[in-house]
Design an enzyme around this catalytic site. Structure first.
Site, PDB file in Angstrom:
ATOM      1  N   GLY A  19       0.805  -1.210   0.000  1.00  0.00           N
ATOM      2  CA  GLY A  19       0.000   0.000   0.000  1.00  0.00           C
ATOM      3  C   GLY A  19       0.843   1.267   0.000  1.00  0.00           C
ATOM      4  O   GLY A  19       0.527   2.234  -0.703  1.00  0.00           O
ATOM      5  N   GLU A 192       7.680 -15.817   6.448  1.00  0.00           N
ATOM      6  CA  GLU A 192       7.104 -15.135   7.596  1.00  0.00           C
ATOM      7  C   GLU A 192       7.489 -15.880   8.881  1.00  0.00           C
ATOM      8  O   GLU A 192       7.934 -17.029   8.851  1.00  0.00           O
ATOM      9  CB  GLU A 192       5.581 -15.092   7.467  1.00  0.00           C
ATOM     10  CG  GLU A 192       5.072 -14.384   6.222  1.00  0.00           C
ATOM     11  CD  GLU A 192       5.275 -12.890   6.275  1.00  0.00           C
ATOM     12  OE1 GLU A 192       5.504 -12.351   7.389  1.00  0.00           O
ATOM     13  OE2 GLU A 192       5.214 -12.243   5.212  1.00  0.00           O
ATOM     14  N   ASP A 203      -1.305 -20.709   0.424  1.00  0.00           N
ATOM     15  CA  ASP A 203      -1.163 -19.511  -0.397  1.00  0.00           C
ATOM     16  C   ASP A 203      -1.230 -19.860  -1.882  1.00  0.00           C
ATOM     17  O   ASP A 203      -1.936 -19.211  -2.661  1.00  0.00           O
ATOM     18  CB  ASP A 203       0.161 -18.819  -0.064  1.00  0.00           C
ATOM     19  CG  ASP A 203       0.446 -17.624  -0.955  1.00  0.00           C
ATOM     20  OD1 ASP A 203      -0.112 -16.542  -0.681  1.00  0.00           O
ATOM     21  OD2 ASP A 203       1.209 -17.764  -1.926  1.00  0.00           O
ATOM     22  N   LYS A 207      -4.160 -18.899  -4.982  1.00  0.00           N
ATOM     23  CA  LYS A 207      -3.832 -18.372  -6.302  1.00  0.00           C
ATOM     24  C   LYS A 207      -4.259 -19.338  -7.402  1.00  0.00           C
ATOM     25  O   LYS A 207      -4.689 -18.919  -8.480  1.00  0.00           O
ATOM     26  CB  LYS A 207      -2.330 -18.104  -6.376  1.00  0.00           C
ATOM     27  CG  LYS A 207      -1.873 -17.013  -5.402  1.00  0.00           C
ATOM     28  CD  LYS A 207      -0.374 -16.941  -5.289  1.00  0.00           C
ATOM     29  CE  LYS A 207       0.065 -15.877  -4.294  1.00  0.00           C
ATOM     30  NZ  LYS A 207       1.532 -15.852  -4.079  1.00  0.00           N
ATOM     31  N   GLY A 319       6.899  -8.800  -2.916  1.00  0.00           N
ATOM     32  CA  GLY A 319       7.626  -7.574  -2.631  1.00  0.00           C
ATOM     33  C   GLY A 319       6.756  -6.365  -2.870  1.00  0.00           C
ATOM     34  O   GLY A 319       5.842  -6.387  -3.706  1.00  0.00           O
TER      35      GLY A 319
END
Length: 453
Positions: A19, A192, A203, A207, A319
């Site tokens: 963001g 993480e 994850d 997707k 990223g």
């Protein structure tokens, strides 16, 4: 720029790593964005939980607010980068009801409740875009929906999680065990503190559901995806794969397949049902395959289509800056549409293909086992494979633990590594069960699928 240039108000929900980079682009590249879209993109506010939290990018404090709903009501375009299911879901629905175009990178939400959001956006005539939800900066969703719209996609295979690819690549390059490679990924910031979503495949499964929905014009949710992680992959598996000319990758695979209707076999002239299987699991793939060469934390998606043939999309999968690039691609596209007018672009769901479980899949398999090293072992195992309709392509035997029979009366044991020809999941399961019942087998150490051959 003309004084009559239209202004589009943009609301940003979330100012984390991605963001903040999106805010930076909107603030520093305003002139270039206006030239590309034909409109000024005015960032009217950023909704956050804590306006005083430290951030990597310097952003004017007056842009921050904790009232996301009020911010949405001001906006023509809402960018949701909060992540998680709530309040993201509620806020996206508010934006759609308000009539705003929505851009999101929230793969978890789309995988769980995407069909509801797509339907709401269609009903409201607004656009819901989510290029950043899959494979970071790699432009894959728009090529599927636009460039390949006149073709028929038959299969999509992707490395869509950078953390697991880094771990498996490190194991392949250094011979490290999984735990050591994970520790290195954590130290370098690729994993993480809680890596469960990555290493257990969740994850990638999220997707995969999104990719399948677009590739096959049918809405899939996370619950439709068969999911296996990489925690069971050992250094021995990696070494055996390398010796045989393979590399192990965690792949998300979505493919259109036909299965006999009503239990008929392929030889009785019966009818077939066409559906889609979506699965995530560690996979052996030839080292010379394009996906086999994807190193480190990079992502890649390999598409097979009837007319276009084989296509490869490759790049950084995560990223702040790479993902922000994908977000801004959606923003620019949406802004152009708003300037020109017209309804929001649908996600092109025109078929309702059935979801086929993993049992419908036929592929090659790699099976590792620890067996007694004595005469007749290989023939007994080969006979069991044949009885269950599974044909062996290659078999390797390595004696790895010698014992002195004069001291303890036990024989040496050996590792057996078998790669099969194409077979069904049911035939494989029956074969593994039968092998486990042999007194000459100490354990079945691994069962992995083989693709790309």
């Amino acid at each position: 720029m003309s004084a009559n240039t239209k202004t589009l108000k943009v609301a940003l929900l979330g100012a984390g790593n991605v963001g903040s980079q999106v805010a930076r682009i909107l603030l520093t590249d305003a002139s270039a964005l206006a030239a590309r879209t034909g409109a000024r993109l005015e960032l009217v506010g950023i909704a956050v939980r804590n306006v005083d939290a430290p951030r990597e990018v310097e952003i004017p404090r007056e842009l921050f607010t904790t009232d996301a709903s009020a911010l949405i009501r001001k906006a023509d375009i809402v960018i949701e980068l909060m992540g998680g299911l709530e309040p993201a879901r509620t806020l996206i629905l508010e934006a759609i009801e308000h009539g705003a175009t929505v851009v999101t990178g929230n793969k978890a939400l789309l995988a769980v409740d995407g069909p509801t959001l797509y339907e709401k956006a269609d009903a409201a005539g607004v656009q819901l875009s989510y290029e950043a939800a899959v494979a970071g900066a790699i432009p894959i969703l728009r090529p599927i929906t636009d460039s390949l719209a006149g073709d028929k996609i038959t299969r999509v295979m992707g490395i869509v999680n950078g953390t697991t690819n880094f771990i498996l690549d490190a194991m392949d390059s250094t011979g490290a065990e999984f735990a050591d490679a994970l520790a290195e990924a954590t130290r370098l910031g690729y994993a993480e503190a809680d890596p469960t979503a990555d290493v257990e495949g969740h994850d990638a499964a999220a997707k995969g559901a999104i990719l399948a929905s677009l590739a096959f014009h049918t809405r899939f949710a996370l619950e439709d995806v068969h999911c296996e992680g990489i925690t069971g992959v050992s250094a021995g598996d990696i070494a055996a794969a390398k010796e045989a000319g393979y590399v192990i990758k965690l792949l998300a695979i979505a493919e259109k397949i036909s299965v006999p209707t009503g239990g008929q076999n392929n030889d009785d002239g019966g009818t077939f049902t066409t559906g889609v299987s979506v699965r995530v699991h560690p996979t052996l793939i030839p080292r010379e395959h394009p996906l086999g060469a994807v190193r480190g934390a990079y992502n890649a998606v390999f598409v097979e289509a009837e007319s276009a043939g084989e296509l490869m999309f490759y790049g950084r999968g995560a990223g702040g800056s790479p993902t922000a690039s994908a977000v801004m691609g959606d923003v620019v596209s949406a802004a152009r549409r708003l300037v020109l007018g017209g309804p929001g672009r649908s996600d092109s769901t025109i078929e309702v293909l059935p979801v086929l479980g993993i049992d419908a899949v036929k592929t090659r398999y790699y099976i590792g086992m620890d067996a007694a090293d004595q005469p007749g072992v290989l023939s007994k195992i080969s006979a069991l494979f044949a009885e269950n309709g599974v044909s062996i392509e290659t078999m390797r035997q390595t004696v790895h633990r010698e014992r002195d029979a004069s001291e303890n009366g036990s024989a040496a044991s050996a590792e057996l590594r078998i790669v099969t020809h194409r077979a069904s999941e049911a035939a494989l399961a029956a074969t593994v069960e039968a092998i486990n019942g042999l007194d000459i087998i100490n354990s079945v150490t691994s069962v992995l699928r083989v693709e790309g051959v």
